[in-house]
Design a protein around this motif. Structure first.
Motif, PDB file in Angstrom:
ATOM      1  N   LEU A   1       0.844  -1.225  -0.091  1.00  0.00           N
ATOM      2  CA  LEU A   1      -0.029  -0.039  -0.040  1.00  0.00           C
ATOM      3  C   LEU A   1       0.834   1.317  -0.039  1.00  0.00           C
ATOM      4  O   LEU A   1       0.321   2.451  -0.328  1.00  0.00           O
ATOM      5  CB  LEU A   1      -0.778  -0.017   1.266  1.00  0.00           C
ATOM      6  N   TRP A   2       2.098   1.264   0.355  1.00  0.00           N
ATOM      7  CA  TRP A   2       3.116   2.356   0.436  1.00  0.00           C
ATOM      8  C   TRP A   2       4.086   2.335  -0.710  1.00  0.00           C
ATOM      9  O   TRP A   2       4.865   3.138  -0.535  1.00  0.00           O
ATOM     10  CB  TRP A   2       3.699   2.095   1.790  1.00  0.00           C
ATOM     11  N   ASN A   3       3.835   1.473  -1.620  1.00  0.00           N
ATOM     12  CA  ASN A   3       4.712   1.308  -2.612  1.00  0.00           C
ATOM     13  C   ASN A   3       4.841   2.516  -3.496  1.00  0.00           C
ATOM     14  O   ASN A   3       6.027   2.847  -4.096  1.00  0.00           O
ATOM     15  CB  ASN A   3       4.470   0.232  -3.643  1.00  0.00           C
TER      16      ASN A   3
ATOM     17  N   LEU B   1       9.617   7.678   7.011  1.00  0.00           N
ATOM     18  CA  LEU B   1       9.185   8.494   7.751  1.00  0.00           C
ATOM     19  C   LEU B   1       7.741   8.232   8.504  1.00  0.00           C
ATOM     20  O   LEU B   1       7.553   7.951   9.439  1.00  0.00           O
ATOM     21  CB  LEU B   1       9.090   9.831   7.383  1.00  0.00           C
ATOM     22  N   LEU B   2       7.194   7.495   7.411  1.00  0.00           N
ATOM     23  CA  LEU B   2       5.570   7.128   7.764  1.00  0.00           C
ATOM     24  C   LEU B   2       5.969   5.863   8.747  1.00  0.00           C
ATOM     25  O   LEU B   2       4.836   5.848   9.574  1.00  0.00           O
ATOM     26  CB  LEU B   2       4.956   6.767   6.604  1.00  0.00           C
ATOM     27  N   GLU B   3       6.900   4.974   8.420  1.00  0.00           N
ATOM     28  CA  GLU B   3       6.649   3.900   9.230  1.00  0.00           C
ATOM     29  C   GLU B   3       7.248   4.137  10.501  1.00  0.00           C
ATOM     30  O   GLU B   3       6.867   3.466  11.611  1.00  0.00           O
ATOM     31  CB  GLU B   3       7.769   2.825   8.631  1.00  0.00           C
ATOM     32  N   ARG B   4       8.075   5.227  10.800  1.00  0.00           N
ATOM     33  CA  ARG B   4       8.399   5.480  12.194  1.00  0.00           C
ATOM     34  C   ARG B   4       7.403   6.233  12.971  1.00  0.00           C
ATOM     35  O   ARG B   4       7.351   6.643  13.950  1.00  0.00           O
ATOM     36  CB  ARG B   4       9.483   6.375  12.143  1.00  0.00           C
ATOM     37  N   SER B   5       6.354   6.877  12.239  1.00  0.00           N
ATOM     38  CA  SER B   5       5.355   7.540  12.854  1.00  0.00           C
ATOM     39  C   SER B   5       4.146   6.519  13.458  1.00  0.00           C
ATOM     40  O   SER B   5       4.306   5.509  13.379  1.00  0.00           O
ATOM     41  CB  SER B   5       4.585   8.431  11.782  1.00  0.00           C
TER      42      SER B   5
END
Length: 379
Positions: free
Chosen positions: A15-17, A26-30
């Protein structure tokens, strides 16, 4: 075999490809990455499902049982349920609302009196009774019977029922109707680009969320937030807060818990209206005013209890060019008087060359890991 509704199966597509490597990291760390990876599997989903309806979603409101509904006067049903004909609910023009309100209050009194013996435990009845108690005054007359008076707006408080569909919502003149959410989150002093998986920056995490009424001051939420953090052994060493959380009382209590609160001080009363404040006057070591901004000496200055009082000669004040912006509060005395509280003096006084400004004031305390203050923003 992969089925669409099987949540145990992985996603066929990433979904984040479509995101670049930097944005995806950054999104994975949020919280968007932390939630599905670490929290979603621990939620009591099966227990929550029992409280929801498959057809309507959220739990329906508790309605009136058919046996009791049949006892309601047909005229009340027409006006407030069917909403047909003259005098029906929500069809009143603004010019007629003052006349219609007593009629609605009288209907409310009839309903609560009629069903108190049989429906006192129903949620819908409790809301009706609460509206009647908070917004109306019932006058008991043994001869003429009970009659109801709608209270004036200044007789009501901000925590009364504003909407029967959401009876816990409260009112604040600055924020409107709803709820006040206090949030605490961690933060890092160093903000940099992600350097890789070997030594990633720690994520910003929400450590405390509290939902409360709108009519409660923000400053009262700091103590419960620190107590909650202490109970879970995640005490912050430093809390950054806005001015509403930085009262002297909060600073003292936080210091006893080993927490440093850094916040701007509240602006002196009248400063936003460009009035003179205590900061413009010269004070001695005991906190007494000894000179005005134009170097005039007062006729009397004293400190008693939690207040300080200063008197200036009326002739001097009348000729003073700063008189229109003066903070003198007494106009009927022979001498203009300035009356203020010593707490304002304690939090505002300081050597102009060495003390921090209002927006930079910090309270000394233990240093170490830090936590951001509760805020009133909804997350």
């Amino acid at each position: 075999m992969i089925t669409i509704r099987d949540h145990q199966s992985g996603d066929l597509f990433n979904l984040w490809n479509h995101l670049g490597e930097l944005r995806r990291r950054l999104l994975e760390r949020s919280w968007a990455g932390v939630f599905p990876e670490h929290l979603l599997g621990h939620l009591p989903v099966r227990e929550l499902i029992a409280g929801f309806s498959r057809e309507h979603g959220r739990p329906p409101h508790q309605g009136l049982p058919p046996a009791l509904h049949a006892q309601v006067d047909s005229e009340l049903v027409r006006k407030h349920v069917d909403r047909e004909g003259d005098g029906r609910f929500a069809s009143t023009k603004p010019s007629e609302s003052r006349r219609r309100l007593p009629e609605a209050a009288a209907d409310l009194l009839v309903l609560t009196t009629r069903f108190r013996p049989t429906a006192a435990e129903l949620e819908s009845f409790l809301i009706l009774a609460r509206v009647l108690a908070e917004r109306c005054e019932v006058v008991r007359d043994p001869e003429a019977g009970s009659r109801v008076r709608v209270k004036e707006p200044d007789e009501m408080t901000c925590d009364n029922v504003l909407n029967p569909a959401d009876p816990d919502a409260t009112y604040n003149k600055h924020r409107g109707v709803g709820y006040l959410v206090q949030v605490v989150e961690t933060y890092s002093d160093v903000e940099g680009e992600p350097t890789g998986e070997t030594n990633p920056d720690p994520p910003d995490l929400i450590t405390h969320v509290a939902v409360g009424p709108m009519n409660v001051h923000d400053g009262s939420s700091l103590g419960p937030a620190l107590a909650d953090a202490e109970a879970r052994s995640i005490n912050p060493k430093v809390v950054l807060a806005d001015s509403h959380y930085g009262s002297n009382e909060n600073l003292e209590k936080a210091n006893l818990q080993g927490v440093e609160v850094v916040s701007p001080s509240m602006p002196p009363k009248g400063s936003e209206q460009e009035k003179l404040t205590l900061e413009h006057f010269e004070l001695d070591e005991d906190g007494r005013v000894v000179r005005s901004p134009l170097r005039h000496a007062p006729t009397m200055t004293s400190i008693g209890g939690d207040k300080i009082q200063v008197l200036f000669d009326v002739t001097t004040c009348a000729a003073c060019p700063l008189h229109p912006s003066c903070c003198a509060s007494a106009v009927d005395l022979k001498n203009p008087a300035i009356d203020t509280r010593t707490t304002a003096f304690v939090s505002e006084r300081g050597d102009s060359e060495t003390s921090p400004t209002n927006s930079e004031r910090a309270i000394a305390g233990p240093r170490g890991s830090k936590g951001r203050c509760p805020g009133s923003s909804t997350r």
